[in-house]
Design a protein around this motif. Structure first.
Motif, short mmCIF file in Angstrom:
data_model
loop_
_atom_site.label_atom_id
_atom_site.label_comp_id
_atom_site.label_asym_id
_atom_site.label_seq_id
_atom_site.Cartn_x
_atom_site.Cartn_y
_atom_site.Cartn_z
N MET A 67 19.12 -2.39 -26.87
CA MET A 67 19.79 -1.10 -26.71
C MET A 67 21.07 -1.33 -25.91
SD MET A 67 19.47 2.09 -27.58
CE MET A 67 17.75 2.02 -28.06
N PRO A 68 22.18 -0.68 -26.27
CA PRO A 68 23.41 -0.83 -25.48
C PRO A 68 23.19 -0.37 -24.03
CG PRO A 68 23.88 0.20 -27.59
CD PRO A 68 22.40 0.16 -27.46
N SER A 69 23.79 -1.09 -23.11
CA SER A 69 23.66 -0.74 -21.69
C SER A 69 24.55 0.45 -21.34
CB SER A 69 24.06 -1.94 -20.82
OG SER A 69 24.06 -1.58 -19.45
N LEU A 70 24.08 1.25 -20.39
CA LEU A 70 24.83 2.41 -19.92
C LEU A 70 25.48 2.16 -18.57
CD1 LEU A 70 22.37 5.31 -20.87
CD2 LEU A 70 24.42 4.57 -22.11
N THR A 71 25.44 0.92 -18.10
CA THR A 71 25.98 0.64 -16.77
C THR A 71 27.49 0.89 -16.69
OG1 THR A 71 26.13 -1.70 -17.43
CG2 THR A 71 24.20 -1.03 -16.14
N PHE A 93 13.69 -3.82 -18.90
CA PHE A 93 13.70 -5.17 -19.47
C PHE A 93 12.51 -5.97 -18.96
CE2 PHE A 93 14.82 -9.59 -18.35
CZ PHE A 93 14.80 -10.14 -19.62
N ASP A 94 12.25 -5.89 -17.67
CA ASP A 94 11.15 -6.65 -17.06
C ASP A 94 9.80 -6.22 -17.62
OD1 ASP A 94 9.58 -8.20 -15.44
OD2 ASP A 94 10.26 -7.33 -13.55
N LEU A 95 9.56 -4.92 -17.70
CA LEU A 95 8.24 -4.41 -18.04
C LEU A 95 8.02 -4.27 -19.54
CD1 LEU A 95 7.87 -1.70 -15.25
CD2 LEU A 95 7.09 -4.07 -15.24
N TYR A 96 9.07 -4.02 -20.32
CA TYR A 96 8.91 -3.81 -21.76
C TYR A 96 9.59 -4.87 -22.62
CZ TYR A 96 7.13 0.87 -20.75
OH TYR A 96 6.38 1.92 -20.28
N GLY A 97 10.46 -5.67 -22.03
CA GLY A 97 11.18 -6.67 -22.82
C GLY A 97 12.32 -6.09 -23.62
N ILE A 98 12.81 -4.92 -23.26
CA ILE A 98 13.95 -4.32 -23.96
C ILE A 98 15.24 -4.92 -23.39
CG2 ILE A 98 15.19 -2.18 -24.43
CD1 ILE A 98 12.51 -0.71 -24.15
N VAL A 99 16.05 -5.48 -24.26
CA VAL A 99 17.30 -6.11 -23.86
C VAL A 99 18.42 -5.08 -23.90
CG1 VAL A 99 18.99 -7.91 -24.41
CG2 VAL A 99 16.54 -8.35 -24.71
N PHE A 100 19.15 -4.93 -22.79
CA PHE A 100 20.25 -3.98 -22.72
C PHE A 100 21.56 -4.74 -22.87
CE2 PHE A 100 16.72 -1.77 -20.84
CZ PHE A 100 16.88 -0.48 -21.31
N LEU A 160 21.23 -8.84 -16.25
CA LEU A 160 19.92 -8.47 -16.79
C LEU A 160 18.91 -9.57 -16.48
CD1 LEU A 160 18.59 -6.16 -18.37
CD2 LEU A 160 18.95 -7.49 -20.45
N ARG A 161 18.12 -9.36 -15.44
CA ARG A 161 17.04 -10.28 -15.08
C ARG A 161 15.89 -9.47 -14.51
NH1 ARG A 161 18.03 -11.42 -9.36
NH2 ARG A 161 20.06 -10.52 -8.80
N ARG A 162 14.75 -10.12 -14.38
CA ARG A 162 13.56 -9.42 -13.90
C ARG A 162 13.78 -8.87 -12.50
NH1 ARG A 162 8.97 -10.22 -17.02
NH2 ARG A 162 9.09 -11.86 -18.59
N ILE A 163 13.07 -7.76 -12.23
CA ILE A 163 13.27 -7.10 -10.94
C ILE A 163 11.96 -6.82 -10.21
CG2 ILE A 163 13.22 -4.77 -11.92
CD1 ILE A 163 15.46 -4.02 -9.97
#
Length: 244
Positions: free
Chosen positions: A140-144, A158-165, A171-174
């Motif tokens: 999904m496109p990032s909204l940052t 991203f961390d919990l669902y694996g959705i790449v923004f 974008l790394r685990r948090i």
């Protein structure tokens, strides 16, 4: 008379956004719109900058996994005077793949991203949802770039669902540990996890080992309509009418 009534927010959004959105709904005072991934950033920017709407604050981003949507492991429950019995083999999430799900759902794609927007100017809230096209690699496109506050929210999804923004600056685990394997909020992630962590006195360090407990099955809470309440209300209304 109805022609003079003001349009709902969903109707105004549909009129202004047109083909950029899939649907706009009003339910229990809440407004929600579904957006195609390719229109995701453009619609959010429009909603932020357009004076008529001015949803200037993003207050939440989350992922959704529809793998077992509408699925309850006790759908085949047998009822008798001895109580309830249920079969769970082959029914719960984690025991089938998305393409092999036992029940067809209205969701054509497995993963979705949902955001909550707040208009401080107009004192309104709006929910947006968009489905990720690729189930094997949800993107999904990032909204940052529009809402810097989306940074950690998107990292969490991203961390919990694996959705790449796409376009996220870092974008790394948090929440999970370094080197963690998998995404724990996916419905097919094992309830017992893949590994467990403990401190080894002999090695004087933390070690990772296979989990030491047996797999288990949990039944999610399922809320069903109960006609008894409707019947009780109807009987109470009939008694009140007879009393008058």
């Amino acid at each position: 008379m109805s022609e003079n009534l003001p349009e709902t927010l969903a109707q105004r959004l549909t009129a202004r956004l047109g083909a950029d959105i899939v649907a706009a709904t009003e339910w229990r005072g809440e407004t929600a719109i579904e957006v195609l991934p390719e229109n995701w950033v453009r619609v959010v920017q429009f909603l932020r900058d357009e004076p008529e709407f001015r949803f200037e604050q993003l207050i939440d981003v989350c992922g959704v996994d529809y793998l077992s949507y509408g699925q309850a492991e006790w759908d085949t429950t047998d009822v008798s005077n001895q109580g309830f019995s249920r079969g769970v083999e082959g029914q719960g999430p984690g025991r089938f793949r998305w393409a092999e799900r036992p029940r067809v759902t209205p969701h054509q794609n497995r993963f979705a991203v949902v955001i909550q927007l707040l208009s401080i100017t107009h004192n309104r809230r709006l929910r947006l949802k968009s489905y990720c096209v690729d189930d094997s690699l949800p993107i999904m496109p990032s909204l940052t770039g529009l809402h810097p506050g989306a940074n950690w929210f998107e990292r969490e999804a991203f961390d919990l669902y694996g959705i790449v923004f796409d376009g996220h600056p870092d974008l790394r685990r948090i929440l999970t540990d370094y080197g963690f394997v998998g995404h724990p909020f996916r419905k097919d992630f094992p309830l017992i996890g893949n590994v467990e962590v403990r401190y080894d006195e002999e090695k004087q360090r933390v070690v990772y080992e296979p989990v030491s407990i047996d797999p288990r099955v949990l039944v999610p809470r399922v809320i069903r309509d109960d006609s008894r309440y409707d019947q009780a209300q109807a009987e109470a209304a009939a008694s009140a009418a007879a009393g008058k």
